[in-house]
Write an enzyme that holds these catalytic residues in place. Structure first.
Site, short mmCIF file in Angstrom:
data_model
loop_
_atom_site.label_atom_id
_atom_site.label_comp_id
_atom_site.label_asym_id
_atom_site.label_seq_id
_atom_site.Cartn_x
_atom_site.Cartn_y
_atom_site.Cartn_z
N ARG A 55 4.77 -7.69 10.88
CA ARG A 55 6.01 -6.91 10.72
C ARG A 55 7.16 -7.81 10.28
O ARG A 55 8.19 -7.33 9.82
CB ARG A 55 6.42 -6.23 12.05
CG ARG A 55 5.45 -5.21 12.63
CD ARG A 55 5.00 -4.20 11.64
NE ARG A 55 3.71 -4.57 11.07
CZ ARG A 55 3.24 -4.07 9.93
NH1 ARG A 55 3.92 -3.21 9.24
NH2 ARG A 55 2.06 -4.46 9.48
N LYS B 219 0.83 -1.21 0.00
CA LYS B 219 0.00 0.00 0.00
C LYS B 219 0.86 1.26 0.00
O LYS B 219 0.63 2.18 -0.77
CB LYS B 219 -0.91 0.03 1.24
CG LYS B 219 -1.97 -1.04 1.23
CD LYS B 219 -2.90 -0.91 2.44
CE LYS B 219 -2.19 -1.09 3.76
NZ LYS B 219 -1.58 -2.41 3.96
N THR B 220 1.85 1.28 0.90
CA THR B 220 2.68 2.47 0.99
C THR B 220 3.48 2.65 -0.30
O THR B 220 3.64 3.76 -0.81
CB THR B 220 3.59 2.37 2.23
OG1 THR B 220 2.75 2.21 3.38
CG2 THR B 220 4.43 3.62 2.41
N GLN C 39 -5.87 -3.34 10.57
CA GLN C 39 -4.76 -2.71 11.30
C GLN C 39 -5.19 -1.43 12.00
O GLN C 39 -4.38 -0.56 12.28
CB GLN C 39 -3.60 -2.40 10.35
CG GLN C 39 -2.94 -3.64 9.79
CD GLN C 39 -1.70 -3.29 8.98
OE1 GLN C 39 -0.69 -2.86 9.51
NE2 GLN C 39 -1.78 -3.49 7.67
N ASP D 230 -2.06 7.74 3.77
CA ASP D 230 -1.67 6.38 4.16
C ASP D 230 -2.31 6.06 5.52
O ASP D 230 -2.66 6.97 6.27
CB ASP D 230 -0.13 6.31 4.26
CG ASP D 230 0.40 4.87 4.19
OD1 ASP D 230 -0.42 3.93 4.06
OD2 ASP D 230 1.63 4.69 4.25
N GLU D 231 -2.42 4.78 5.84
CA GLU D 231 -2.97 4.33 7.14
C GLU D 231 -4.32 5.01 7.41
O GLU D 231 -4.58 5.49 8.52
CB GLU D 231 -1.98 4.65 8.28
CG GLU D 231 -0.58 4.12 8.07
CD GLU D 231 -0.40 2.65 8.45
OE1 GLU D 231 -1.40 2.01 8.83
OE2 GLU D 231 0.73 2.15 8.34
#
Ligand code: ATP
Ligand code: MG
Length: 782
Positions: free
Chosen positions: A626, A41-42, A264, A225-226
């Site tokens: 992660r 995504k990033t 998330q 983002d996020e």
């Protein structure tokens, strides 16, 4: 040329990057990229910016991108610089707080702020609140400062000023009144807290038509983002800036590109609302792209994450797959105590480093900050360099805050928080009484402490006058200095250096103060301030948002905004320690998730509510995802936390993982919660109770399939150590004992020496547990 940009993307990612930003009618077309962890995504968001610029659809100054941390913003700028032959300096890429700060600096007058306004971090805010309550003689037991702090943040995050708060009971009414008084105090002092940065800039855009229109026309592309962790105010801010609140006709709105993962969403406690994703779908009608290929984690790790999160009910639903192969299984370790967990971590980390893994590629994650101390101690004793993210950051250390307070007073002498912090530090004979008198005078005259100082007479007045002259002198003397020179001058002339030199353990603090000069030098270089100390602007662009801000003012904002970000210096090879919250968006070759115990993770405050538990599970999902290649999960039977020894059950999350992907380094019982209330075991089966083992590092089974071992005890398999002489222990095997929490039990094994000595005890009601003898309160009962 832009095919180069897309070469490193899969087809879905490519599709997302190149979604048309306008529809057939020429209306802005927004997008939502909903995808799981590690799906790129990033990377997609960054490439989207590059693609828009490269294809001439927008110029760098027409882009506004929001990241979750300052570090992520920096990385994005670096990546963009590598993708495009442009100067990324001055682009509007940053966190919500960073971008709002910039907006307010540019339009401080319209926002009703002094040009030199300072930012209060959470700590400063609390001391400002305490000062307020004291001044108003409010009983801080009845109205605890922390509760007021929460009340204020909570209201601001919802965009609520005092007038918007519905009157509730007496308590609510009083809190609202204090909120008002607090805002007035901040206004008088020229300071803003974190939530205020957002609310003030929202109000600025809302109420000032020319400023709003300017930015709406400028930022044709807004990327975020996020997105799952935005709060109500941030969402409203986006709607307003993009014109989707109705402030602009549909032909003139900006295109919003949001990427996120509902699984998330982990900041509900700070007002984040995953509901914003659904609202966004309804209100922006975005084109949707799902990304399902995971590029980060090996198969077993990904399966573990997917399996865990499938236990949540409130999900938008999506899948993740990987081509990376199964890779290593997820390793699980049970320790008898937290210190033994820490020494196991050290051994395992050493082995990883020996196998060629870089220290920066190893992360140790924990749910609560308090857990880090014992791990830090073990790493330190073993001589392993480590860095703590988030903990007490450089800019939060007392000596640094003192130095910053002096610097802030040069910028804005009316900042009472800074004034109070250093008026008598180092001591200059201004006692608590004089300060109280000064506060009374300031209240009476409705002015700052700085301005009120001259009105006091006598000895106190003279001492205060001296302090005011010192600040004025430092301001004058550094007027033409560079930022590092100013910092150096201030730490010398404020007396801070001399003060700490005279302290027995002050050397560290002196070094930190000197490090502040280095930080200022690095800041100047990074931000690209030239010799003339002017703020960098984009070539050819002189938009109001790119006004010149003094290097000192920018540096002070930078110090306040670094909140929670990584303090590790680039290139420093150290093991990374952080809470799961601050690991969001990051990745490491090897990850250890420690303290997987009930009450700790999931956190005890969450377990009684479905929402709370689901949020904890998402947090665990973030933690697992992660890891790229190796994942370790550990838990302990006893742990010292907040000054108490706690005996916790293993985390329920361990039961929610797919057994095919796991490898137990210590034995796992057959029943649901090993070590807990065991289903098939009775009091009489003693220490020969059957346990099922899967292959582990201590069994050289030659196969990765589970093998069953019967009649084994932990002691002779887990630790290969010579049995110490029997009389080393206060108890014998087979002896009946009583424990204050677990009741009656029988000693079934003994191992370890001195403070490591521990006993395995089969409790009648609580099953088998290992207890450290130096801590556990055990009494022999026969
Ligand atoms: P998170 O949800 O944790 O924030 P994310 O969806 O933002 O994750 P990224 O951090 O963008 O994922 O990507 C994860 C990793 O996969 C990064 O190392 C990234 O460079 C890599 N990656 C992403 N897409 C590709 C691709 N098409 N080919 C190779 N590597 C990729
Ligand atoms: Mg990401």
């Amino acid at each position: 040329m832009y095919s180069d940009l897309l070469a490193n993307l899969n087809p879905e990612q490519g599709e997302a990057v190149t979604l048309p930003p306008v529809d057939q009618n020429g209306h802005a077309q927004s997008a939502l990229i909903l995808a799981g962890a590690g799906s790129g995504k990033t990377r997609v968001l960054t490439t989207r910016i590059a693609w828009l610029i490269q294809t001439g659809q927008v110029s760098p100054i027409g882009v506004l991108a929001v990241t979750f941390t300052n570090k992520a913003a920096k990385e994005m700028l670096i990546r963009l610089g590598a993708m495009l032959p442009i100067n990324t300096r001055g682009m509007w890429i940053g966190t919500f707080h960073g971008l709002c700060n910039r907006l307010l600096r540019a339009h401080h007058k319209d926002a009703g702020l002094p040009s030199t306004f300072q930012i209060l971090d959470t700590q400063d805010q609390l001391s400002a609140i305490k000062r307020l309550l004291k001044g108003l003689k409010v009983d801080d037991e009845k109205y605890p400062p922390k509760q007021l702090q929460y009340f204020i943040a909570h209201a601001k995050e919802r965009g609520l000023r005092v007038k918007d708060i519905e009157s509730g009971d007496d308590f609510q009414a009083k809190m609202a009144q204090l909120y008002q008084a607090y805002d007035e105090q901040c206004q008088r002092e020229g300071v803003v807290d974190f939530a205020e940065l957002l609310l003030r800039s929202y109000e600025l855009l809302k109420h000032s038509e020319p400023i709003r229109t300017h930015y709406q026309e400028r930022f044709r592309h807004i990327l975020i983002d996020e997105f799952q962790d935005t709060n109500a105010l941030q969402y409203a801010w986006l709607k307003l800036l993009s014109g989707h609140d109705g402030s602009r006709p549909s032909t003139q709105r900006s295109a919003v590109f949001a990427v996120g993962d509902d699984d998330q969403s982990i900041y509900a406690f700070r007002g984040a609302d995953v509901e914003n994703m659904r609202l966004y779908e309804k209100q922006f009608h975005p084109m949707m792209v799902k990304l399902e290929q995971n590029y980060r984690s090996h198969g077993h790790i990904l399966d573990t994450a997917n399996h865990l999160i499938s236990n949540n009910t409130e999900r938008l639903g999506k899948n993740l797959r990987t081509d990376a192969g199964h890779g290593e299984p997820v390793r699980i370790y049970e320790a008898a105590s937290d210190s033994l967990e820490a020494s196991w971590l050290v051994d395992e980390i050493k082995a990883l480093i020996n196998s060629g893994i870089q220290r920066t590629e190893i992360a140790l994650l924990y749910r609560s900050n308090a857990q880090s101390r014992i791990i830090e101690h073990a790493l330190f004793s073993a001589g392993l360099p480590y860095r703590v993210y988030g903990g007490l950051r450089f800019f939060e250390r007392a000596e640094i805050k003192h130095a910053l307070a002096y610097l802030r007073l040069l910028e804005n002498p009316n900042d009472d928080t800074s004034f109070s912090r250093v008026v008598n530090f180092p001591t200059r004979g201004i006692g608590a009484r004089s300060i109280e008198a000064l506060q009374d005078a300031a209240r009476a005259q409705q002015c700052s402490l700085y301005l009120a100082a001259s009105s006091l007479e006598g000895k106190a007045g003279a001492a205060l006058g001296g302090f005011v002259r010192l600040i004025d002198h430092m301001r004058e003397a550094t007027r033409h200095n560079t930022l590092p020179e100013t910092v150096e001058f201030v730490i010398q002339h404020s007396g801070l250096i001399q003060h700490y030199l005279g302290e027995r353990e002050g050397q560290d603090r002196v070094e930190n103060l000197q490090e502040l000069i280095n930080a200022a030098t690095a800041f100047i270089a990074e931000e690209g301030y030239g010799q003339d100390a002017k703020a960098a602007t984009l070539p050819g662009e002189n938009a109001p948002g790119d006004v010149e801000v003094s290097p000192l003012a920018s540096f002070l904002s930078h110090a306040s905004l670094e909140a929670g970000d990584n303090q590790a210096q680039a290139g420093q090879d150290a093991v990374q320690l952080m809470t799961v919250h601050s690991a969001k968006g990051l990745e490491f070759t090897s990850v250890f998730i420690t303290g997987l115990e009930e009450g700790l993770f999931p956190h005890e405050n969450s377990v009684n509510e479905l929402n709370g538990l689901e949020e904890e599970r998402r947090l665990m999902y973030v933690a697992i995802t992660r890891a790229k290649e190796r994942l370790y999960l550990s838990h302990t039977q006893s742990r010292m936390l907040h000054g108490q020894v706690r005996y916790n059950m293993p985390s329920r999350f361990l039961e929610e993982l797919p057994s095919d992907s796991l490898k137990w380094l210590t034995p796992k019982a057959k029943d649901a919660r090993w070590g807990g209330r065991s289903s098939g075991s009775t009091w009489n089966d003693g220490y020969t109770r059957q346990r099922e083992y899967e292959s582990n590092d201590f069994f050289d089974s030659g196969s990765d399939r589970p093998v069953t071992r019967a009649h084994s005890t932990l002691s002779n398999n887990v630790k290969r150590m010579a049995a110490p002489p029997r009389d080393t222990y206060p108890f014998k095997i087979g002896q009946n004992v009583f424990h204050t929490k677990f009741g009656e039990g029988r000693v079934t094994a003994l191992e370890g020496l001195d403070t490591d000595a521990r006993a395995q005890i089969h409790f009648k009601r609580h099953g088998i547990k290992w207890l450290q003898l130096s801590i556990a309160k055990l009494a022999a009962i026969d």
